[in-house]
Design a protein around this motif. Structure first.
Motif, PDB file in Angstrom:
ATOM      1  N   HIS A 195       0.840  -1.203   0.000  1.00  0.00           N
ATOM      2  CA  HIS A 195       0.000   0.000   0.000  1.00  0.00           C
ATOM      3  C   HIS A 195       0.875   1.253   0.000  1.00  0.00           C
ATOM      4  O   HIS A 195       0.569   2.241  -0.638  1.00  0.00           O
ATOM      5  N   LYS A 196       1.985   1.182   0.759  1.00  0.00           N
ATOM      6  CA  LYS A 196       2.968   2.266   0.727  1.00  0.00           C
ATOM      7  C   LYS A 196       4.304   1.638   0.376  1.00  0.00           C
ATOM      8  O   LYS A 196       4.672   0.616   0.963  1.00  0.00           O
ATOM      9  N   ARG A 218      -2.162  -4.262   2.746  1.00  0.00           N
ATOM     10  CA  ARG A 218      -3.245  -3.682   3.550  1.00  0.00           C
ATOM     11  C   ARG A 218      -4.615  -4.009   2.954  1.00  0.00           C
ATOM     12  O   ARG A 218      -5.450  -3.131   2.794  1.00  0.00           O
ATOM     13  N   ARG A 263      -6.845   1.158   6.629  1.00  0.00           N
ATOM     14  CA  ARG A 263      -5.755   0.982   5.681  1.00  0.00           C
ATOM     15  C   ARG A 263      -4.712   2.092   5.709  1.00  0.00           C
ATOM     16  O   ARG A 263      -3.532   1.860   5.457  1.00  0.00           O
ATOM     17  N   ASP A 264      -5.133   3.318   5.975  1.00  0.00           N
ATOM     18  CA  ASP A 264      -4.187   4.436   5.887  1.00  0.00           C
ATOM     19  C   ASP A 264      -3.421   4.672   7.182  1.00  0.00           C
ATOM     20  O   ASP A 264      -2.627   5.596   7.269  1.00  0.00           O
TER      21      ASP A 264
END
Ligand SMILES: [Zn+2]
Length: 605
Positions: free
Chosen positions: A12-13, A381, A413-414
């Protein structure tokens, strides 16, 4: 050959610390990253440095977590594939044992770190050291505003409880738990010429033929009774180990230790006692009413003696054939999708996204592990749902439940801290999933005719009411066990029977006294997850509140629900409940209106 149902899932990142080319199954490649983190901790000169360090550690934890999940998913989707099994066992045997001490070492470094106090001044929404200061040159963030307060509390707790000498005791404990599972799993009976596992025997309790139900039930009860001494033997040794673990950590009994170990900062053993009393007072009358109704519907009131017996509890009281919600599993998915479409656009989108990414493996087929679970891939994620659907009403409940867990994972998720993202307290995780059962049931006509929809809702709601007494029994029993050191097996059985009297409802066990006295042997949690059960009761009360709120204002309720899920594990339990629009309270005053609601709804069906 790709053994995973889904394709490549990007992080995700993007990683900034863990090398892209690393083999996360090879300890020699992992260890240097822990070395680096240990060395770098000493160089952190500011809260911002320490925060960066935490996030790098978090990135590593997430990468390892996802590696473990991928291997677990591959194995459970292909139990007949030797490579998948080997890969999973390799991780469990060669990586995890080395991982744990390194994680504890980092936790210890964190707790003693000179920048820790400053880190705790970082408020939520800030990513750098605070600029404004008070006249002492520091700024105090209220604990409720401090971004890392919950993380700090949990890590400190973990470090304080850690005892090197307990590591061996815990390994012993795990081995005994495995013995329990092996023993339970090995039990079979010969039913009308066929060897059957006890799980397989469970479906005969839903047969309309009462004599057949009794025969099946008796066979299982008798088989379990043959193992009474073995179960008790395992349990005696577990109690001994656990009391020793607690003493080593400076506690006078295992109950008090377990409460700390489970991170129960927001409720006490006394609150649990209040919950047990509330169940006795507020839920038992409803359970007795349901038992009386079942007795009448089954026509038992015309028999002598006409009592409800243990084998009369799972069958449809009107002797109808089982509900048939769907045929092929694709139908289950498309109908569940329609439920979410009607419920909430965002959640519907989440479920569609899971289908697009092939994050569902739902059909029962040969070579798949039993049961169901939701597992989050910690780096991508995204959630993955595993099930063994065969076309029963139970499957509908399960997909709604697991979807609730999946929505939780996507909502958080973030959140960049792995500990917050992946480990919200279980008491709240189950609010996410149990609420989805109740909210989804409002549209269960997507699976059924109007009459069958009401029948499905009835089964579900009766289950909701009926589970509270069992939770109270299992929980109170464990409080008794671990606060009565040196008790005999006879005393233990007597304590259990007292609870059966209190919470068992109107079921006639005469002739099966021994089975009744040893019924707890079948509750896995008592053996393998001590004290881990009241969570479901606390969560069910949260879910019932969410449902009650949705009847007044669905849009607001769903907004609160989603917002609270997005918090992950970053807040203490009462705040998570509050964000979801519920009270974190489980005494009689809290339970009464919720049971009333369930009863009123049942009357409408
Ligand atoms: Zn769950």
């Amino acid at each position: 050959m790709n053994l995973l149902p889904f394709g490549k899932l990007p992080a995700h990142k993007p990683r900034t610390f863990v090398p892209h080319t690393i083999d996360l199954g090879a300890w020699p490649q992992i260890a240097p990253l822990f070395d680096q983190l240990e060395a770098r901790a000493a160089e952190c000169q500011s809260a911002a440095d320490l925060e960066r360090w935490l996030l790098d550690w978090s990135e590593l934890s997430a990468a390892l977590d996802e590696e473990s999940s991928r291997r677990y998913i591959a194995m459970t989707c292909h139990t007949d594939n030797a490579d998948a099994e080997k890969a999973y066992l390799h991780f469990v045997e060669n990586v995890e044992p080395k991982l744990k001490p390194r994680q504890v070492a980092l936790e210890t470094i964190y707790v003693a770190h000179p920048q820790r106090a400053k880190l705790l001044m970082i408020r939520r929404g800030e990513f750098h050291e605070p600029q404004t200061e008070n006249n002492n040159g520091t700024r105090i963030a209220r604990p409720s505003e401090a971004r890392y307060a919950v993380f700090d509390r949990d890590v400190k707790n973990h470090v304080e409880l850690f005892r090197l000498e307990n590591v061996t005791l815990e390994t012993e404990d795990a081995k005994l738990c495995q013995q329990y599972q092996k023993l339970t799993g090995s039990l079979t009976v010969n039913f009308r010429g066929d060897e059957k596992t006890l799980v397989q025997m469970g479906c005969y309790l839903e047969e309309p033929d009462r004599a057949l139900r009794q025969e099946a039930w008796e066979l299982v009860a008798k088989r379990r009774l043959q193992e009474v001494d073995n179960f008790d033997e395992i349990f005696d040794r577990l109690i001994e180990l656990r009391q020793q673990t607690a003493r080593n950590a400076g506690f006078k009994n295992y109950r008090d230790y377990a409460f700390r170990r489970l991170g129960r900062f927001d409720y006490t053993p006394k609150d649990c006692t209040r919950f047990h009393d509330a169940v006795a007072r507020e839920v038992m009358p409803a359970v007795r009413e349901l038992h009386a109704a079942r007795r009448r519907q089954l026509g038992l009131d015309k028999l002598h003696p006409g009592h409800l017996r243990p084998w009369d509890l799972a069958v449809d009281p009107q002797n109808r054939p089982p509900l048939k919600p769907f045929g092929p599993v694709g139908e289950m998915v498309s109908r569940a999708q329609k439920i979410f479409d009607r419920l909430d656009g965002e959640l519907a989108g989440s479920f569609r996204q899971m289908q697009d990414l092939r994050l569902l493996d739902l059909d029962n087929r040969k070579g798949k592990a039993p049961g169901g679970y939701q597992q989050t891939l910690a780096e991508a994620r995204v959630p993955f749902i595993f099930m063994n659907a065969v076309g029963q009403q139970r499957d509908v409940e399960t997909i709604l439940h697991e979807a609730g867990h999946a929505f939780h994972a996507l909502a958080a998720r973030d959140e960049d801290l792995h500990a917050y993202r992946n480990n919200p307290p279980i008491e709240f995780c189950e609010v996410a999933s149990m609420s989805m059962e109740l909210l989804g049931n409002e549209f269960i006509e997507e699976f059924y005719s109007a009459a069958d929809a009401n029948r499905a809702r009835r089964v579900h709601l009766e289950g909701v009411i009926g589970v509270f007494p069992w939770i109270a029994t299992v929980d109170e029993f464990q409080h008794w066990i671990y606060t009565h050191p040196g008790h005999s097996r006879a005393e233990r059985a007597a304590a259990w029977l007292e609870l059966m009297d209190r919470f068992g409802g109107d079921v006639d066990w005469s002739g099966y006294e021994a089975a009744r006295a040893n019924l707890w042997h079948r509750q896995l949690h008592i053996f393998t997850h001590p004290f881990y059960y009241i969570e479901y009761g606390i969560a069910q009360l949260g879910a019932l509140q969410v449902w009650a709120n949705s009847k007044r204002d669905r849009a607001k309720t769903l907004n609160d629900y989603k917002k609270s899920l997005a918090l992950g594990g970053s807040r203490p339990l009462p705040e998570l409940f509050q964000a979801a629009g519920c009270k974190f309270q489980f005494d009689a005053a809290a339970i009464r209106p919720l049971i009333q609601l369930a009863q009123d709804e049942l009357k409408k069906l």
